[in-house]
Design an enzyme around this catalytic site. Structure first.
Site, PDB file in Angstrom:
ATOM      1  N   THR A 151       0.786  10.149  25.035  1.00 46.40           N
ATOM      2  CA  THR A 151       0.279  11.025  26.097  1.00 46.40           C
ATOM      3  C   THR A 151       0.032  12.424  25.567  1.00 46.40           C
ATOM      4  O   THR A 151      -1.023  13.025  25.819  1.00 46.40           O
ATOM      5  CB  THR A 151       1.259  11.058  27.281  1.00 46.40           C
ATOM      6  OG1 THR A 151       1.304   9.770  27.894  1.00 46.40           O
ATOM      7  CG2 THR A 151       0.814  12.081  28.320  1.00 46.40           C
ATOM      8  N   ASN A 202      -4.798  -1.579  27.947  1.00 46.07           N
ATOM      9  CA  ASN A 202      -3.401  -1.915  28.236  1.00 46.07           C
ATOM     10  C   ASN A 202      -3.250  -2.966  29.331  1.00 46.07           C
ATOM     11  O   ASN A 202      -2.266  -3.696  29.383  1.00 46.07           O
ATOM     12  CB  ASN A 202      -2.626  -0.659  28.629  1.00 46.07           C
ATOM     13  CG  ASN A 202      -3.213   0.043  29.842  1.00 46.07           C
ATOM     14  OD1 ASN A 202      -4.371   0.449  29.826  1.00 46.07           O
ATOM     15  ND2 ASN A 202      -2.434   0.187  30.898  1.00 46.07           N
ATOM     16  N   GLN A 217      -1.897   0.134  21.982  1.00 44.95           N
ATOM     17  CA  GLN A 217      -1.569  -1.286  22.171  1.00 44.95           C
ATOM     18  C   GLN A 217      -1.812  -2.139  20.923  1.00 44.95           C
ATOM     19  O   GLN A 217      -1.509  -3.333  20.934  1.00 44.95           O
ATOM     20  CB  GLN A 217      -2.379  -1.856  23.342  1.00 44.95           C
ATOM     21  CG  GLN A 217      -2.098  -1.211  24.689  1.00 44.95           C
ATOM     22  CD  GLN A 217      -0.672  -1.444  25.171  1.00 44.95           C
ATOM     23  OE1 GLN A 217       0.035  -2.331  24.695  1.00 44.95           O
ATOM     24  NE2 GLN A 217      -0.240  -0.633  26.120  1.00 44.95           N
ATOM     25  N   SER A 230       2.055   5.220  19.835  1.00 41.50           N
ATOM     26  CA  SER A 230       3.272   5.377  20.633  1.00 41.50           C
ATOM     27  C   SER A 230       4.370   4.503  20.058  1.00 41.50           C
ATOM     28  O   SER A 230       4.164   3.309  19.823  1.00 41.50           O
ATOM     29  CB  SER A 230       2.999   4.999  22.089  1.00 41.50           C
ATOM     30  OG  SER A 230       4.187   5.043  22.846  1.00 41.50           O
ATOM     31  N   HIS A 257       7.320   3.459  21.437  1.00 39.70           N
ATOM     32  CA  HIS A 257       8.003   2.464  22.268  1.00 39.70           C
ATOM     33  C   HIS A 257       7.140   1.247  22.592  1.00 39.70           C
ATOM     34  O   HIS A 257       7.636   0.257  23.127  1.00 39.70           O
ATOM     35  CB  HIS A 257       8.543   3.092  23.547  1.00 39.70           C
ATOM     36  CG  HIS A 257       7.508   3.454  24.567  1.00 39.70           C
ATOM     37  ND1 HIS A 257       7.301   2.725  25.716  1.00 39.70           N
ATOM     38  CD2 HIS A 257       6.632   4.472  24.620  1.00 39.70           C
ATOM     39  CE1 HIS A 257       6.343   3.288  26.438  1.00 39.70           C
ATOM     40  NE2 HIS A 257       5.925   4.357  25.793  1.00 39.70           N
ATOM     41  N   THR A 278      10.898  21.786  16.883  1.00 38.95           N
ATOM     42  CA  THR A 278      11.762  21.029  15.979  1.00 38.95           C
ATOM     43  C   THR A 278      11.574  19.542  16.214  1.00 38.95           C
ATOM     44  O   THR A 278      11.617  19.055  17.346  1.00 38.95           O
ATOM     45  CB  THR A 278      13.235  21.412  16.204  1.00 38.95           C
ATOM     46  OG1 THR A 278      13.390  22.811  15.949  1.00 38.95           O
ATOM     47  CG2 THR A 278      14.150  20.622  15.282  1.00 38.95           C
ATOM     48  N   CYS A 297       1.044   1.459  41.357  1.00 36.79           N
ATOM     49  CA  CYS A 297       1.895   1.499  42.542  1.00 36.79           C
ATOM     50  C   CYS A 297       2.229   2.940  42.897  1.00 36.79           C
ATOM     51  O   CYS A 297       2.546   3.738  42.031  1.00 36.79           O
ATOM     52  CB  CYS A 297       3.190   0.733  42.291  1.00 36.79           C
ATOM     53  SG  CYS A 297       2.945  -1.015  41.985  1.00 36.79           S
TER      54      CYS A 297
END
Length: 379
Positions: free
Chosen positions: A73, A148, A176, A196, A198, A234, A321
């Protein structure tokens, strides 16, 4: 009580890889600011530079091209906010981390047409990229590598070749892709690429912007000289250590693509057998090997997600949602699909620890869910 759960939502976030956990645990024992010149600082710096090399190898980039961020992001926001763009070209299928910052940009925004197959054509870039506001100054093209929600792959290399020939900056959100398909940053030809942690089995809160050597982007985060004066603050030592380890594990898992494709094909074959009316979005398009977007006429995404969750299976709705309400997916809407698809689609996404047992469990539950609806319809 549900004894165990089946996780089919890797595109949202992947379970932490053991390699990442081990690297993070080791980094937690290190005390030192990576910018300090003493022994402790150099030790922390070594962890970050090792991770930089690991991430660079994952996408076949130079280590100096990898700039660590808090996630994709931030990386996407950075590119959108940089360069004093006169025009930004983008399609409605992009992730919100792209759609949000460009909506607030001062540049002229050009919306690219998306086909029913979920693809943006090179001709569409050419039609807009060389005319109007785009011809008046620096132009940014933002085109994702893989969606995604649907897993549909965009012709990024072809678009990048056009952009290079006409002096347009091209950025791709490649979040992705790692751990599912190979990325060759050098061959791809884009100017910048976001990653990304995660999504590939590393920790949340870490990511990277890969900037082609020689490309200049104004800093987004200022106030320090970190990351070669490109990103102040940092560094997140623990998160970056986990990101690097996850990247190396994903790169070394050479059988991932074939294994995921086999599991996805089993999943989709079972869905079609149990619910012949189901629609697999983008089935005829090039797709990631791990992603299925499926809609069942008459069955809302919200209902399916809830039923599957109660049965111990985690999936995502293809629609966003908000306050307990489900709206039409902006991705599927941009593709021009009918409301019974845009409102009903759910996403199933496999990953590094998915198994045949996960697929079998899902199909058993899916059969019960669809049979119960069929019985009610008959009654």
């Amino acid at each position: 009580m549900i004894a165990s759960r089946t996780y089919l939502d890797h595109n949202a976030t992947a379970p932490l890889r053991p390699e990442a956990l081990a690297a993070m645990t080791a980094a937690m024992r290190v005390c030192g600011n990576p910018s300090s010149v003493h022994h402790e600082g150099r030790r922390a710096r070594a962890i970050i530079e090792t991770a930089r090399e690991q991430v660079a190898k994952l996408v076949h980039a130079k280590p100096l091209e990898v700039v660590f961020t808090s996630g994709a992001t931030e990386a996407n926001n950075w590119v959108a906010a940089s360069g004093e763009w006169a025009a930004i070209l983008s399609a409605g299928i992009e992730h919100d981390s792209v759609r949000g910052p460009i909506a607030g940009a001062s540049a002229a925004l050009v919306s690219l047409q998306v086909s029913l197959d979920g693809l943006v054509a090179v001709d569409e870039i050419a039609r807009h990229g060389l005319s109007g506001a785009a011809a008046m100054g620096r132009t940014l093209v933002m085109l994702q590598m893989a969606n995604n929600e649907t897993g549909i792959l965009q012709p990024v290399a072809s678009v990048a070749a056009f952009c290079r020939a006409h002096d347009l900056h091209i950025h791709t959100d490649a979040v992705q892709m790692p751990g599912r398909l190979l990325i060759d940053f050098a061959e791809l030809g884009v100017d910048s690429l976001s990653l990304s942690s995660h999504k590939l089995g590393g920790p949340a809160g870490a990511g990277a912007l890969v900037i082609r050597d020689g490309v200049k982007l104004a800093s987004f985060m200022t106030g320090g000289g970190q990351e070669r004066r490109r990103r102040a603050g940092t560094e997140n030592l623990i998160g970056i250590a986990g990101f690097g380890a996850a990247a190396e594990a994903a790169r070394n898992d050479v059988a991932t693509t074939a294994r995921l494709a086999r599991l996805r094909d089993m999943l989709e074959a079972g869905i079609r057998e149990l619910t012949p009316s189901a629609v697999i979005v983008g089935a005829a398009s090039p797709r990631l090997p791990n992603t299925t977007s499926v809609a069942v006429p008459g069955q809302t995404a919200e209902t399916l997600v809830i039923k599957l969750d109660l049965a111990g299976i985690a999936v995502s709705a293809g629609a966003a949602c908000s306050s307990g309400k489900v709206g039409a997916s902006h991705v599927l809407t941009a593709m021009g699909l009918a409301p019974e698809i845009t409102n009903n689609a759910i996403r199933l996404s496999l990953g590094w620890n998915s198994s045949e047992a996960d697929v079998a469990t899902f199909l058993n539950v899916w059969g019960e869910v669809t049979r119960s609806r069929a019985r009610r319809a008959v009654a």
